[in-house]
Write an enzyme that holds these catalytic residues in place. Structure first.
Site, mmCIF file in Angstrom:
data_model
loop_
_atom_site.group_PDB
_atom_site.id
_atom_site.type_symbol
_atom_site.label_atom_id
_atom_site.label_comp_id
_atom_site.label_asym_id
_atom_site.label_seq_id
_atom_site.Cartn_x
_atom_site.Cartn_y
_atom_site.Cartn_z
ATOM 1 N N GLU A 134 33.116 39.314 40.698
ATOM 2 C CA GLU A 134 31.858 39.838 41.214
ATOM 3 C C GLU A 134 31.769 41.357 41.042
ATOM 4 O O GLU A 134 30.690 41.905 40.786
ATOM 5 C CB GLU A 134 31.693 39.450 42.684
ATOM 6 C CG GLU A 134 31.360 37.990 42.918
ATOM 7 C CD GLU A 134 32.558 37.063 42.761
ATOM 8 O OE1 GLU A 134 32.359 35.847 42.651
ATOM 9 O OE2 GLU A 134 33.705 37.572 42.755
ATOM 10 N N PHE A 142 26.867 32.599 45.479
ATOM 11 C CA PHE A 142 26.777 32.512 46.936
ATOM 12 C C PHE A 142 26.720 33.922 47.521
ATOM 13 O O PHE A 142 27.482 34.798 47.109
ATOM 14 C CB PHE A 142 27.996 31.799 47.525
ATOM 15 C CG PHE A 142 28.079 30.334 47.213
ATOM 16 C CD1 PHE A 142 27.601 29.393 48.118
ATOM 17 C CD2 PHE A 142 28.659 29.893 46.040
ATOM 18 C CE1 PHE A 142 27.691 28.035 47.847
ATOM 19 C CE2 PHE A 142 28.761 28.534 45.758
ATOM 20 C CZ PHE A 142 28.263 27.605 46.665
ATOM 21 N N HIS A 185 30.906 29.613 52.640
ATOM 22 C CA HIS A 185 29.861 29.294 51.666
ATOM 23 C C HIS A 185 28.543 28.916 52.330
ATOM 24 O O HIS A 185 27.692 28.275 51.699
ATOM 25 C CB HIS A 185 30.293 28.132 50.759
ATOM 26 C CG HIS A 185 31.465 28.427 49.889
ATOM 27 N ND1 HIS A 185 32.757 28.408 50.354
ATOM 28 C CD2 HIS A 185 31.546 28.747 48.575
ATOM 29 C CE1 HIS A 185 33.588 28.698 49.367
ATOM 30 N NE2 HIS A 185 32.875 28.911 48.280
#
Length: 347
Positions: A69, A92, A138
């Site tokens: 990320e 997510f 999540h």
């Protein structure tokens, strides 16, 4: 000709297809727009949020990335600073914690610290919300984190029409935009767990919805409900139940958290005098409290008939167990009870 026009007007799309259509149209219009993220290429995104784009525009403009990320947002930041318009998907919203330094200390501050010399036309997208037993890492919403950070605009669509129009505006904006889509609203069969009007009328031609303009989902005279994303639809279901009791509910969907359209909320309160704010983010130090605080600071504009109330995720991690998950996420029954309490407990 008449039949063709009518067909175009009533064309229905689910949320995910409306969102992708906006991206496709902006990519066709502007060669500086490109997508990057994990599995956004041939797979089309794990939530079908880029489906079909790789085939149409190729791997140069729809780029699959490693599982990093920080690298995704670092690349997007550099590209935006050089005049490109990246759309970076982090799958997510929970995963934004991995690269929060990029968001908090780089993306949000670069334009300010460069004295406006460096623009960052960057869109960060991610899924949010619980309800499908994805457990604590999540299932979060977290839009309050980004709203708390100066320099970032925050977009939270609740329906297909807004999904397309707000994505178009986000891509064209010269500032960083966090665009969050609730998984329960996408219209994917595996995620259909609430009546959320998954496919609604969406014009085929491009259109942009201005940031900071709320939508009046339902007009009413007794109670104002402010709700975001999936909570808009739970509020709509609750309002239908309350109508049978003779309680008239007005529902406001702000659409964007930053900028936030408080004027629409004040206007509604001047009519109803009662406020309930519902959110799937956490309760303490969150969006619900911020809206109520702003209402308290502007009491001269209206007269409250009851103390404002809020519903949100209590200060606990979101459980994996379906029964426990339903306990912590506000449900239609919780909204009905909260509105009844507002009606029965005047100031």
């Amino acid at each position: 000709m008449s039949n063709a026009n009518t067909a175009a007007e009533v064309r229905k799309l689910p949320f995910y297809m409306a969102m992708v259509e906006a991206i496709r149209q902006e990519m066709a219009r502007d060669s500086s727009v490109f997508c990057l993220g994990e599995d956004v290429g041939q797979i089309g995104g794990v939530f079908q949020s880029t489906v079909g784009l790789h085939k149409e525009f190729g791997a140069e403009r729809v780029r699959d990335t490693p599982i990093s990320e920080t690298a995704i947002l670092g690349t997007a930041l550099g590209a935006a600073a050089q005049g490109m318009r990246p759309i970076a998907e982090l799958m997510f919203v929970d995963f934004m914690g991995v690269c929060f330094d990029q968001i908090l200390n780089n993306i949000s501050k670069t334009t300010y610290m460069s004295g406006g010399a460096v623009k960052l036309p960057l869109v960060i997208t991610a899924s949010t919300g619980g309800g499908i037993c994805d457990a604590a890492q999540h299932s979060q919403t977290l839009h309050g984190y980004f709203a708390h950070t100066p320099g970032i605009k925050v977009v939270i669509p609740s329906n297909p029409y807004d999904a397309k129009g707000l994505m178009t505006t986000a891509i064209r904006d010269d500032n960083p935009v966090v665009y969050l889509f609730h998984r329960g609203l996408l219209g994917l069969p595996v995620l259909n767990f609430i009546d959320a009007q998954f496919a609604t009328d969406v014009p085929e031609e491009p259109y942009a919805i201005p940031f900071g303009e709320a939508r009046i989902v339902r007009k009413g005279s007794d109670v104002t409900i402010v709700a975001f994303a999936q909570m808009v639809h739970k509020a709509r279901l609750a309002a239908a139940e309350l109508e049978a009791q003779g309680i008239s509910v007005e529902i406001i969907d702000p659409r964007t958290l930053v900028p936030l359209d408080m004027d629409s909320i004040y206007t509604s309160l001047s009519k109803t005098g009662r406020l309930l704010v519902i959110d799937e983010d956490y309760l303490s130090f969150g969006v619900t409290g911020e809206i109520i605080a702003r209402v308290a600071e502007n009491l001269g504009r209206f007269t409250l008939k009851a103390a404002p109330r809020r519903l949100a995720i209590p200060d606990v991690n979101i459980p994996y167990s379906p029964a426990l998950e339903n306990q912590v996420i506000p449900q239609v029954s919780n909204i009905v009870e909260a509105v009844e309490s507002l009606m029965n407990n005047p100031l």
